[in-house]
Structures are given as structure tokens and as C-alpha cells.
Design a protein around this motif. Structure first.
Motif, PDB file in Angstrom:
ATOM      1  N   PHE A   1       0.840  -1.199   0.000  1.00 47.20           N
ATOM      2  CA  PHE A   1       0.000   0.000   0.000  1.00 47.20           C
ATOM      3  C   PHE A   1       0.877   1.252   0.000  1.00 47.20           C
ATOM      4  O   PHE A   1       1.869   1.310   0.718  1.00 47.20           O
ATOM      5  N   ALA A   2       0.472   2.227  -0.797  1.00 49.56           N
ATOM      6  CA  ALA A   2       1.174   3.523  -0.792  1.00 49.56           C
ATOM      7  C   ALA A   2       0.155   4.657  -0.871  1.00 49.56           C
ATOM      8  O   ALA A   2      -0.806   4.592  -1.641  1.00 49.56           O
ATOM      9  N   LEU A   3       0.381   5.674  -0.049  1.00 51.19           N
ATOM     10  CA  LEU A   3      -0.366   6.926  -0.119  1.00 51.19           C
ATOM     11  C   LEU A   3       0.619   7.970  -0.620  1.00 51.19           C
ATOM     12  O   LEU A   3       1.632   8.243   0.027  1.00 51.19           O
ATOM     13  N   VAL A   4       0.335   8.507  -1.800  1.00 52.99           N
ATOM     14  CA  VAL A   4       1.260   9.407  -2.485  1.00 52.99           C
ATOM     15  C   VAL A   4       0.623  10.792  -2.583  1.00 52.99           C
ATOM     16  O   VAL A   4      -0.572  10.917  -2.836  1.00 52.99           O
ATOM     17  N   GLU A   5       1.454  11.819  -2.382  1.00 50.93           N
ATOM     18  CA  GLU A   5       0.977  13.202  -2.469  1.00 50.93           C
ATOM     19  C   GLU A   5       1.801  13.942  -3.510  1.00 50.93           C
ATOM     20  O   GLU A   5       3.013  13.758  -3.610  1.00 50.93           O
ATOM     21  N   ARG A   6       1.124  14.799  -4.275  1.00 51.92           N
ATOM     22  CA  ARG A   6       1.819  15.601  -5.283  1.00 51.92           C
ATOM     23  C   ARG A   6       1.607  17.081  -5.008  1.00 51.92           C
ATOM     24  O   ARG A   6       0.681  17.477  -4.295  1.00 51.92           O
ATOM     25  N   GLN A   7       2.479  17.885  -5.567  1.00 54.56           N
ATOM     26  CA  GLN A   7       2.331  19.335  -5.523  1.00 54.56           C
ATOM     27  C   GLN A   7       1.445  19.748  -6.701  1.00 54.56           C
ATOM     28  O   GLN A   7       1.349  19.033  -7.702  1.00 54.56           O
ATOM     29  N   ALA A   8       0.842  20.932  -6.610  1.00 56.08           N
ATOM     30  CA  ALA A   8      -0.045  21.411  -7.672  1.00 56.08           C
ATOM     31  C   ALA A   8       0.684  21.539  -9.012  1.00 56.08           C
ATOM     32  O   ALA A   8       0.072  21.410 -10.074  1.00 56.08           O
ATOM     33  N   THR A   9       1.999  21.745  -8.968  1.00 58.71           N
ATOM     34  CA  THR A   9       2.783  21.903 -10.199  1.00 58.71           C
ATOM     35  C   THR A   9       3.206  20.564 -10.805  1.00 58.71           C
ATOM     36  O   THR A   9       3.747  20.544 -11.910  1.00 58.71           O
ATOM     37  N   GLU A  10       2.968  19.475 -10.093  1.00 58.48           N
ATOM     38  CA  GLU A  10       3.370  18.144 -10.587  1.00 58.48           C
ATOM     39  C   GLU A  10       2.248  17.525 -11.408  1.00 58.48           C
ATOM     40  O   GLU A  10       1.073  17.866 -11.235  1.00 58.48           O
ATOM     41  N   PRO A  11       2.603  16.589 -12.288  1.00 64.90           N
ATOM     42  CA  PRO A  11       1.602  16.012 -13.191  1.00 64.90           C
ATOM     43  C   PRO A  11       0.522  15.212 -12.460  1.00 64.90           C
ATOM     44  O   PRO A  11       0.749  14.677 -11.375  1.00 64.90           O
ATOM     45  N   ASN A  12      -0.629  15.116 -13.099  1.00 58.79           N
ATOM     46  CA  ASN A  12      -1.770  14.373 -12.582  1.00 58.79           C
ATOM     47  C   ASN A  12      -1.566  12.863 -12.701  1.00 58.79           C
ATOM     48  O   ASN A  12      -2.130  12.098 -11.935  1.00 58.79           O
TER      49      ASN A  12
END
Length: 133
Positions: free
Chosen positions: A45-56
Motif C-alpha cells: 500500500f502507498a499513499l502518495v501526495e503531489r504538488q499542484a505543479t506536478e503532473p496528474n
């Protein structure tokens, strides 16, 4: 991008009704009475977070190793679906351990690397309790 939570467990659920994730029976250590031994199901299991400038959408590389040898190596697609966080679960079935050692799961997303390790060992001999008087 960063991984907020990375774990291996017997069960990982993403509930469709309430959209919550549950991780059950986290694999801290595996033990067997003898070898070779099988572990029927492992969920990564992984919970991943991105920044608004990173791809969808992005891709990740999942590796499962035992004593340094690859058991599984696979690409995974990660789709945030317009959100800032994404959960992913990989289910691996029928892992065979030939001897005691170390199980290692590794998730790579770009330069971000998350690792989970668990020792695989022999069970201690059973203790037989004296009869109650």
C-alpha cells in the motif's frame, strides 16, 4: 511528489462507500515452522501526495526482493484523478521463501524511494505448558 505512507500487509482495502483506506495485519515480521515456506498474499500500500505543479499522472516502479534477489519488478501507473493525494495497492500472491532472510519492498517514483523491510525467520519451537493443578 512524496510518499506519505508505505506499508506491506496481509490485507489492504479502499472502501468504495466511504473512500477510506484500511491496512490490516501489517507485515512486521514473517515466520514459518520450516522452509521452504509460502506466504499466500501480500498487499503493498502507498499513499502518495503531489504538488499542484506536478503532473496528474505518473508511473512508479515496484520491486519486491528477498535476500537481494528480485521476486517481482513491475511498473505501476499512478493517477491522481485531479486530486492532490492518491492511494495505490499492489497485491502479490504466492510468495515462496526458500530459507530465512529479509523481505524488502521498494517503490520508486522519480527520485522518491520508499522501502519496507521485514525479516523472515524460523518459528521458535512450541512451548508446552505444564498441566494446571
Amino acid at each position: 511528489m512524496k510518499v506519505i505512507l508505505f506499508a506491506c500487509a496481509d490485507i489492504a482495502i479502499i472502501d468504495a462507500r466511504n473512500n477510506r483506506a484500511s491496512i490490516v495485519n501489517i507485515v512486521e515480521e514473517l515466520s514459518a515452522p520450516g522452509f521452504p515456506a509460502a506466504h499466500p498474499v501480500l498487499n503493498v500500500f502507498a499513499l502518495v501526495e503531489r504538488q499542484a505543479t506536478e503532473p496528474n499522472k505518473t508511473s512508479a516502479r515496484l520491486r519486491l526482493m528477498f535476500n537481494g534477489q528480485d521476486l517481482v519488478s513491475s511498473n505501476m501507473d499512478i493517477d491522481f484523478q485531479g486530486k492532490m493525494r492518491c492511494r495505490t495497492v499492489a497485491t502479490i500472491q504466492g510468495i515462496i521463501f526458500e530459507k530465512p532472510g529479509t523481505l524488502k519492498a521498494e517503490l520508486r517514483i522519480g527520485r522518491c524511494v520508499s522501502v519496507w523491510t521485514a525479516p523472515v525467520s524460523n518459528l521458535a519451537p512450541p512451548l508446552i505448558a505444564a498441566p494446571l493443578k
